[in-house]
Design a protein around this motif. Structure first.
Motif: not given
Length: 339
Positions: A163-186
């Protein structure tokens, strides 16, 4: 250096935080996506789109415009009218844990600290923005998105929750996006308790693969709930694995069941997951071209009343994790000094 050249230099610095470019035969700078990385002649390149995550435009100007921070620390004027309210030039006093004053009068720029909810909204928005650009996926084996996080919120790379990164809207954005992986550098903000107060903390950049983390969260949450709701009626771990794969893919809409080594796995983007006697097993592609896994037919189904309870329960479930691999550059934010 022109603004366009500076932007390209920044993008390359971010790319190098994630990828060791010496492993590729060619690295071509382009548009949509920003880079094409090829390992060998004749092979389809990997596409990489690069972006940065800010709280607001004033935050971006403060960090990306060369000399802006020094200008404000020195009492200079703001570059934009909106910055006056969001970037406040002040003098501060810093004391150690015992209350002894170490720095009595330091220049500083104060800005509002965003909430986790605001952070997740910004993360969702940047994924949606990049998704909307459109990519010719046929040119590439796949396309990844790399995001450099400037929020600098508290993050312990050895102990964090989804939940540091995800809520339902972030999950949906990831599920629907064209990117195989989304790499967050933090930035890993957890300090070693042995660090001396006066020692400047060295940056510690970490990489969180959000698509893989999402698959792990959804699989773990579903498996845990199914096991709980079934009240010991399942025959073995293999049945729990099949029911979990079915729920995550058919009910939640993440990935699909495939067969690998004669067993069913959940295949989501570049990740394979199964539940075995050894626990949850994860296999990742490491940006290799994916095998053509055959579809696995899952005959198992939860009873409708149990399936409904599981679906309701996992909507609020999260997953705790304790690893985020180090970035290639310990300080990928250092390019703010590029003039």
């Amino acid at each position: 250096m022109t603004p366009a050249e500076r932007k390209r230099a920044q993008e390359l610095a971010i790319l190098e935080a994630v990828y060791d470019l010496s492993n590729f035969r060619s690295v071509i700078s382009r548009e949509r996506p920003d880079f094409a990385l090829s390992r060998s002649i004749g092979s389809k390149p990997l596409g990489v789109e690069v972006t940065q995550l800010f709280f607001h435009e004033s935050h971006a100007r403060f960090n990306l415009i060369a000399g802006y921070a020094h200008r404000l620390w020195s009492g200079g004027s703001h570059l934009h009218k909106n910055d006056v309210k969001t970037l406040k030039s002040v003098r501060v006093k810093i004391s150690d844990a015992e209350g002894d004053v170490r720095y009595p009068d330091l220049p500083a720029v104060m800005m509002e600290t965003p909430s986790i909810a605001e952070y997740r909204t910004a993360l969702r928005d940047v994924i949606l923005t990049k998704t909307g650009r459109g990519y010719d996926l046929g040119e590439f084996s796949h396309v990844n998105l790399v995001i450099l996080d400037w929020f600098d919120l508290s993050f312990n790379a050895t102990d964090y929750r989804t939940d540091r990164f995800f809520d339902d809207e972030v999950r949906e954005a990831l599920r629907e996006c064209p990117f195989r992986e989304v790499l967050l550098v933090l930035h890993n903000t957890a300090r070693d308790t042995n660090d001396d107060f006066d020692q400047v903390a060295r940056p510690d950049a970490r990489i969180v693969p959000l698509q893989q983390l999402l698959a792990m969260e959804r699989f773990y949450a579903a498996g845990h709930s199914i096991d709980k709701q079934s009240s010991g009626d399942l025959r073995d771990v293999a049945e729990l694995n099949r029911l979990t794969i079915d729920h995550v893919s058919r009910v939640q809409g993440y990935g699909q069941p495939v067969e690998c080594e004669g067993r069913p796995f959940l295949h989501y983007r570049g990740t394979l997951i199964e539940l075995s006697d050894r626990g949850m097993q994860i296999r990742e592609s490491s940006d290799s071209e994916l095998p053509n896994y055959p579809t696995s037919i899952i005959p198992d189904r939860l009873e409708p009343r149990i399936e409904q309870r599981v679906t309701q329960e996992i909507s609020a479930n999260i997953f705790g994790f304790g690893f985020a691999r180090p970035a290639n550059r310990a300080n990928p934010w250092e390019f703010r000094s590029i003039a």
